[in-house]
Design an enzyme around this catalytic site. Sequence first.
Site, PDB file in Angstrom:
ATOM      1  CG  ASP A  12      -2.123   0.923   1.051  1.00  0.00           C
ATOM      2  OD1 ASP A  12      -2.383   1.354  -0.092  1.00  0.00           O
ATOM      3  OD2 ASP A  12      -2.782   1.226   2.055  1.00  0.00           O
ATOM      4  CG  HIS A  29       0.110   1.334  -9.372  1.00  0.00           C
ATOM      5  ND1 HIS A  29      -0.150   1.058  -8.051  1.00  0.00           N
ATOM      6  CD2 HIS A  29      -0.976   2.020  -9.822  1.00  0.00           C
ATOM      7  CE1 HIS A  29      -1.340   1.541  -7.726  1.00  0.00           C
ATOM      8  NE2 HIS A  29      -1.856   2.143  -8.787  1.00  0.00           N
ATOM      9  CG  LEU A 124       9.312 -17.535  -1.217  1.00  0.00           C
ATOM     10  CD1 LEU A 124       9.072 -17.501   0.292  1.00  0.00           C
ATOM     11  CD2 LEU A 124       9.907 -16.202  -1.688  1.00  0.00           C
TER      12      LEU A 124
HETATM   13  C1  IPE Z   1      -5.725  -2.834  -0.143  1.00  0.00           C
HETATM   14  O1  IPE Z   1      -5.264  -1.558  -0.421  1.00  0.00           O
HETATM   15  C2  IPE Z   1      -5.691  -3.682  -1.363  1.00  0.00           C
HETATM   16  C3  IPE Z   1      -4.365  -4.026  -1.827  1.00  0.00           C
HETATM   17  C4  IPE Z   1      -3.252  -3.713  -1.240  1.00  0.00           C
HETATM   18  C5  IPE Z   1      -4.307  -4.807  -3.033  1.00  0.00           C
HETATM   19  P1  IPE Z   1      -6.294  -0.370  -0.791  1.00  0.00           P
HETATM   20  O2  IPE Z   1      -5.479   0.847  -0.912  1.00  0.00           O
HETATM   21  O3  IPE Z   1      -7.117  -0.769  -1.927  1.00  0.00           O
HETATM   22  O4  IPE Z   1      -7.222  -0.341   0.510  1.00  0.00           O
HETATM   23  P2  IPE Z   1      -8.021   0.848   1.195  1.00  0.00           P
HETATM   24  O5  IPE Z   1      -8.905   1.452   0.162  1.00  0.00           O
HETATM   25  O6  IPE Z   1      -7.000   1.819   1.699  1.00  0.00           O
HETATM   26  O7  IPE Z   1      -8.745   0.192   2.317  1.00  0.00           O
HETATM   27  C1  IPE Z   2      -1.295  -0.135  -3.399  1.00  0.00           C
HETATM   28  O1  IPE Z   2      -1.141   1.224  -3.534  1.00  0.00           O
HETATM   29  C2  IPE Z   2      -1.477  -0.867  -4.704  1.00  0.00           C
HETATM   30  C3  IPE Z   2      -2.814  -1.368  -4.945  1.00  0.00           C
HETATM   31  C4  IPE Z   2      -3.832  -1.318  -4.113  1.00  0.00           C
HETATM   32  C5  IPE Z   2      -3.091  -1.951  -6.235  1.00  0.00           C
HETATM   33  P1  IPE Z   2      -2.390   2.203  -3.657  1.00  0.00           P
HETATM   34  O2  IPE Z   2      -2.712   2.351  -5.088  1.00  0.00           O
HETATM   35  O3  IPE Z   2      -3.502   1.769  -2.795  1.00  0.00           O
HETATM   36  O4  IPE Z   2      -1.742   3.545  -3.113  1.00  0.00           O
HETATM   37  P2  IPE Z   2      -2.450   4.656  -2.234  1.00  0.00           P
HETATM   38  O5  IPE Z   2      -3.066   3.966  -1.060  1.00  0.00           O
HETATM   39  O6  IPE Z   2      -3.470   5.316  -3.100  1.00  0.00           O
HETATM   40  O7  IPE Z   2      -1.342   5.558  -1.819  1.00  0.00           O
HETATM   41 MG    MG Z   3      -4.079   2.216  -0.903  1.00  0.00          MG
END
Ligand code: IPE
Ligand code: IPE
Ligand code: MG
Length: 233
Positions: A12, A29, A124
Amino acid sequence: MTKLNHLGIIVDGNGRWAKERGLSRSEGHKAGAEALKNIILYLSREKLVKFLSLYVFSTENFGRPAEEVNYLMDLFLKWFTTVKKEYRKENIKIYFSGRKEYLKPNIVKAMDTLEEETKNNTGLVVNFCLGYGGRAEIVDATKKIVKKVQNNEITIDDIDEKLFAKNLYHELPDVDFLIRTSGENRISNFMLWQISYAEFYIPKVYFPDFDIKELDKALLEYENRDRRFGKVK
Ligand code: IPE
Ligand code: IPE
Ligand code: MG
């Protein structure tokens, strides 16, 4: 030393990492994927854990703008089609968890191929949770079990926690340690069954900055946790 068998990571903060740098979410990403590739290789080569579950795309993430979803799917597609040789050499075994029916056929094909080509590896185990939801997994397991009852393969009395766990997407041990980067204190539907007794670790750092040094810090923290599993020591 506490044994770390199964590590879970909720990836995240890619978007915020990019925003802070004036970059697009896609660039976040891309950077996150690079960080993740390094972590997989490090954990594999140093033999630090046996199972690694990675939350990379949730069922809820399909609700993001199409441009972002498409970018992520392309990123996964490129990743899964180019690492086959490397993961074979590294003895890494790949699993995918999630609802494949939500994904496009080209990516499903790449996922199936990667699973097939690494299925005899003994190192792994990397479980990619993609198009994944913890509640969906529990619902899907329930359907599998009900079908087995209907087909007289099992009876209702056979259903216990052990049998339930066997009917999840893969037979994996419980998650011991769960890392969620970017400081968000929530589960967001990740492996609800398997995290019952997981230790949580929530660093502030955004995922693209979660490097080997950060990972080592996390693993050291785990070693000092006192896991009691409801008992008295
Ligand atoms: C959770 O992250 C999903 C993944 C890491 C794939 P999100 O960024 O989507 O979750 P919320 O919206 O902060 O709960
Ligand atoms: C995690 O990063 C990747 C996925 C959920 C696919 P985010 O895209 O949720 O990044 P933030 O939370 O918006 O910073
Ligand atoms: Mg996120």
